[in-house]
Design a protein around this motif. Sequence first.
Motif, short mmCIF file in Angstrom:
data_model
loop_
_atom_site.label_atom_id
_atom_site.label_comp_id
_atom_site.label_asym_id
_atom_site.label_seq_id
_atom_site.Cartn_x
_atom_site.Cartn_y
_atom_site.Cartn_z
N GLU A 59 27.46 46.35 17.36
CA GLU A 59 27.04 47.72 17.07
C GLU A 59 27.69 48.14 15.76
OE1 GLU A 59 25.43 50.82 16.54
OE2 GLU A 59 24.90 50.14 18.57
N ARG A 61 27.39 50.87 14.08
CA ARG A 61 27.73 52.28 13.92
C ARG A 61 29.25 52.45 14.01
NH1 ARG A 61 24.77 55.96 18.10
NH2 ARG A 61 23.02 54.95 17.03
N ASN A 62 29.83 53.13 13.05
CA ASN A 62 31.29 53.35 12.98
C ASN A 62 32.08 52.05 12.81
OD1 ASN A 62 30.93 56.17 13.38
ND2 ASN A 62 30.82 55.84 15.61
N TRP A 63 31.44 51.06 12.22
CA TRP A 63 32.13 49.77 12.00
C TRP A 63 33.19 49.95 10.91
CZ3 TRP A 63 31.23 45.15 14.62
CH2 TRP A 63 31.94 44.04 14.14
N PRO A 64 34.40 49.37 11.08
CA PRO A 64 35.47 49.51 10.07
C PRO A 64 35.22 48.60 8.87
CG PRO A 64 36.23 48.14 11.88
CD PRO A 64 34.88 48.65 12.29
N TRP A 65 34.30 49.01 8.00
CA TRP A 65 33.86 48.14 6.90
C TRP A 65 34.95 47.88 5.87
CZ3 TRP A 65 30.11 45.00 7.43
CH2 TRP A 65 29.02 45.32 8.23
N LYS A 173 39.44 48.28 16.66
CA LYS A 173 38.29 49.18 16.78
C LYS A 173 37.05 48.52 17.34
CE LYS A 173 39.91 52.11 12.98
NZ LYS A 173 39.59 52.71 11.66
N VAL A 174 36.95 47.18 17.19
CA VAL A 174 35.78 46.48 17.74
C VAL A 174 36.25 45.22 18.47
CG1 VAL A 174 34.23 47.32 15.94
CG2 VAL A 174 35.45 45.17 15.60
N SER A 179 33.91 40.82 15.63
CA SER A 179 34.69 40.99 14.40
C SER A 179 34.79 39.69 13.63
CB SER A 179 36.09 41.53 14.72
OG SER A 179 36.89 40.55 15.33
#
Length: 292
Positions: A59, A61-65, A173-174, A179
């Motif tokens: 997902e 959305r809101n991924w820590p890019w 976060k994921v 990841s």
Amino acid sequence: MSQRIAYITVLLGAMLWGTTGTAQTFMPQTVHPLAVGASRLAVGGFTLLIVMLLLRKIEFRNWPWKATLSAALAMAIFQYCFFTSIRLTGVAIGTVVAIGSAPMFSGLIEWFIHKRRPTRIWLTATAMAVVGCILLFSNKEGMAVHPVGVTLSLCAGLLFAFYSLFNKQVVEKVAAIPSVAVIFSASAMMLLPFLFMFETEGLLTVPGISTMLYLGIATTTIAYILFSIGLRNIPSSSAVTLSLAEPLTAAILSVVVVGEKLSVVSWSGIALLLGGILVLTLSGRQKKTVGQ
């Protein structure tokens, strides 16, 4: 996941990394080190990413890019430094300097960035493990200390420390598997242009393909998933110290697979390495017990 299991998971990942140098020797020497790194990440990253996308396990959305791309960049440059250092200095010195220096860099990074001072247990375990690495390869005959190779190995150690730091920010976060898929796919994209710039003759031969698949699946996908899963529950500096199981595994493989003989000094180094790893692993168990 308990801290003890997290330490063991990281340890298993490091042991798989320990097969990287030996496996890379089966790759045709005509293949440029950066091409080896690019193909390794491409196989490991893209395969896992496709599976995750098909299973809809990612997902964005809101991924820590920011942390993801920082980890991917560190890993991309690490590939060049590490595989080139192995070509210049050999598997033993290249591995031990890169991975042996990483805990020191990791501890310093955590100290300066997160203001987290190294614990006595971490200092003890790291000191034992680093001295063990030095003893393990101190009297190996026929090893050339190549200045550029050693410098690249140190750069690889620093980059691995930064990768661990950024990777920890991502896995907080994921989930670990998505990841790894995204980080290594991004890293592979950064390196893909070099497949067309450097020598790849021999890459599509049977030894080249089989080595590439092993490096991509075993020492990249599986190893880094194990590392990332454990990293969620322990400090990055502790995880990097446990990664010293890599040169330990490489040394044991040199005896079992290659047929090399280790001296008493080298076996003493192995004992110290094991001691440092046990100190760190058992400390996680003790902390868990105290907190219960």
